[in-house]
Design a protein around this motif. Structure first.
Motif, PDB file in Angstrom:
ATOM      1  N   LYS A  34       0.838  -1.206   0.000  1.00  0.00           N
ATOM      2  CA  LYS A  34       0.000   0.000   0.000  1.00  0.00           C
ATOM      3  C   LYS A  34       0.868   1.250   0.000  1.00  0.00           C
ATOM      4  CE  LYS A  34      -4.022  -1.818   2.547  1.00  0.00           C
ATOM      5  NZ  LYS A  34      -4.774  -1.684   3.838  1.00  0.00           N
ATOM      6  N   MET A  57      -4.469   5.020  -4.394  1.00  0.00           N
ATOM      7  CA  MET A  57      -4.896   5.028  -2.997  1.00  0.00           C
ATOM      8  C   MET A  57      -4.787   6.426  -2.384  1.00  0.00           C
ATOM      9  SD  MET A  57      -3.307   1.494  -1.497  1.00  0.00           S
ATOM     10  CE  MET A  57      -3.209   0.030  -2.530  1.00  0.00           C
ATOM     11  N   GLU A  69      -9.077   0.333   0.454  1.00  0.00           N
ATOM     12  CA  GLU A  69      -8.369   1.464   1.056  1.00  0.00           C
ATOM     13  C   GLU A  69      -9.071   2.781   0.775  1.00  0.00           C
ATOM     14  OE1 GLU A  69      -4.950   2.900   3.265  1.00  0.00           O
ATOM     15  OE2 GLU A  69      -5.880   0.932   2.984  1.00  0.00           O
TER      16      GLU A  69
END
Length: 389
Positions: free
Chosen positions: A13, A218, A336
């Motif tokens: 991430k 994200m 996310e």
């Protein structure tokens, strides 16, 4: 497994932020600055394509891994263009700290593996690192010189870099590249050699950076492009390789993922939750593979095409694992961001089970086991809503 996988996903991430780091270079079509994630993908492609020009003591698989990692520290430190006055000692210290922080998100043995490989690249002492550095000097140079209408200031930076900057040593370490760059700068007749025969494919591949996907980043509301997606899913495959359903040659999987979306240059991206005429799409992709891989020399045209077909067929262990992580990456991003592309396509949980689960379960079932409870919680909590509501 849960804590270990959670740590690995946390690293992946964080890596998404490399897609927001802008470089001084621009795309070949001059439309926008290149970012460090798509640059890393392009460099890995350079390594695979230029492999026949590497020395016998060079492991191109290790070079590809180095190049996937080499700019990750820029998430923390940013990019530092070579033509600006810079305190490089201070930059080096900041990058060392950034490497410790970022790779430290991984389980200990992976953190050490990644950190060691990053240090090897930076030290530029081993044959693998030297070849990786050579490619890192070449790609930005030809990113400028192969553009149809490059910016004049960028051409002058390239000229200076080739004459007495970081790229000057290419005259000895990669003379074919140095000579071709010189020819382009002086408008001399192009040479016909093993380097130029491969450059056409690499310059054409730049267009993948302009193919937009349905998924978003994200840390930003912009759409992801297929080049930076390819870089990120390669990183996913490397980090998560222990979860493959059966033993896999990880480097073969990485090469599949390096190439898997190149056909989208001609065929475009078609979201899994969109409405697609699959027969028409397959025909477009087959034609794209024929044209694009046909730009390569004969000795590479066939193996590249066969590797792309292997991924599409998903019959080998490597292809099934590649398909699994390709399906796994987008749900991680959507979770996310509160639903991401699921919101826009009004996706229900049962559609994910039908369209996403089979590929993940076939290639990396533990990843589906980890992901499923999070998907259930997300949809049961009503976090994905109709964007028009």
């Amino acid at each position: 497994m849960t804590d270990r996988l959670a740590a690995q996903v946390a690293f992946l991430k964080r890596a998404d932020n490399l897609k927001l780091v802008e470089r001084a270079n621009v795309l070949l079509d001059q439309s926008r600055p290149e970012n460090s994630a798509e640059h890393s993908w392009h460099l890995a492609l350079w390594a695979m394509v230029m492999a026949p020009l590497a020395g016998p003591d060079i492991s191109v698989d290790r070079v590809i891994r180095m190049l996937l990692l080499h700019d990750l520290v820029e998430i923390v430190t940013g990019d530092h263009p070579i033509h600006l006055n810079t305190d490089w000692d201070t930059v080096a210290e900041a990058e060392q700290a950034a490497a410790q922080e970022l790779f430290g998100l991984l389980p200990d043995e992976q953190a050490q593996e990644f950190l060691s490989l990053w240090h090897e690249f930076e030290a530029d002492q081993t044959p693998d690192a030297r070849f990786a550095k050579i490619l890192d000097r070449c790609q930005p140079l030809f990113q400028v010189l192969c553009a149809t209408d490059p910016r004049e200031d960028h051409v002058e930076i390239a000229r200076s870099n080739l004459a007495d900057g970081r790229a000057a040593y290419l005259a000895h370490t990669f003379p074919m590249a140095h000579q071709h760059a010189t020819n382009l700068l002086t408008n001399s007749a192009p040479q016909d050699d093993a380097f130029t025969k491969r450059l056409a494919f690499l310059t054409e591949a730049d267009q993948l950076k302009s193919v937009l996907r349905a998924s978003r980043l994200m840390a930003s509301d912009r759409f992801e492009n297929s080049a930076e997606h390819s870089w990120h899913v390669m990183l996913y495959a490397w980090v998560l390789s222990e979860y493959a359903h059966s033993d896999v040659q990880v480097d073969r999987t990485l090469q599949m993922l390096l190439l898997h979306d190149v056909v989208e240059i001609d065929a475009g991206d078609h979201p899994i939750h969109g409405h697609v005429d699959h027969a028409e799409q397959e025909a477009k992709e087959q034609a794209a593979a024929k044209r694009l891989f046909g730009l390569l020399p004969d000795c590479q045209h066939r193996p590249f095409t066969e590797l792309w077909h292997e991924f599409e067929a998903a019959e080998t262990a490597e292809a099934r694992f590649a398909k699994a992580v390709d399906r796994f990456q987008t749900p991680i991003a959507n979770l996310e961001t509160g639903g991401g592309s699921w919101v826009e396509y009004k996706v229900k949980f049962d559609q994910i089970v039908t369209r996403v689960r089979p590929a993940i379960a076939a290639g990396a079932p533990q990843l589906w086991d980890w992901l499923q409870p999070q998907l259930v919680a997300h949809f049961e909590n009503g976090k994905t809503t109709d964007p028009q509501a």
